[in-house]
Design a protein around this motif. Sequence first.
Motif: not given
Length: 198
Positions: A3, A59, A38
């Motif tokens: 991330i 993300s 995600i």
Amino acid sequence: MYILRLNTAGQPVEWLTWQETVCLYSRELVHWSLGDIIYRIHGGYNRWHGDRTIIELPSIVACGGKRLFPCRSNPTLSNYSLFERDNHQCLYCGRFFKTRELTRDHIVPKSKGGVDDWMNVVAACRRCNQFKGDKLLENSGMSLIALPYRPNAAEYLALVNSQRILPDQADYLRTQFSKNCRWKSRNRNTSSGILQPI
């Protein structure tokens, strides 16, 4: 998948694991976020209501708090990041090579006072590096096809995570690339998010 962490001004800071990101959310340090979800992390059940805790991780996250790291003004130089910066291309002969076929060449050799710094190193194939040896460029009869540059924070984060970067992360970082960056001429493979030469 990592991330992308930004500061609250939107400047890229670092890559985070999902565990580190959950900690930031639990400490309420995430100010805003971008990109697709995600990860969906399922926690425990509330014993009073029976509800289960779910944290959705996008993300890209922007964080405040006292533990923000300053943007990198002089990112760590490694062969991996150097070869990525130079697109796995020998900056003397112009041919493209696999990582194991490249070497780090010092434009001003260490034996002549050159330093191991982004502005003094380029990717070179073994043949060109051997031919140049410890000579200065003007004495070697060789020339560079592109000048070296020091990556900014966005460029460096793209370099060190180039094979696992997601499309929305690549798009965000690309907006902060400098005019010197040869990655501006790259696009992403839409199926994997991998940055590739055009």
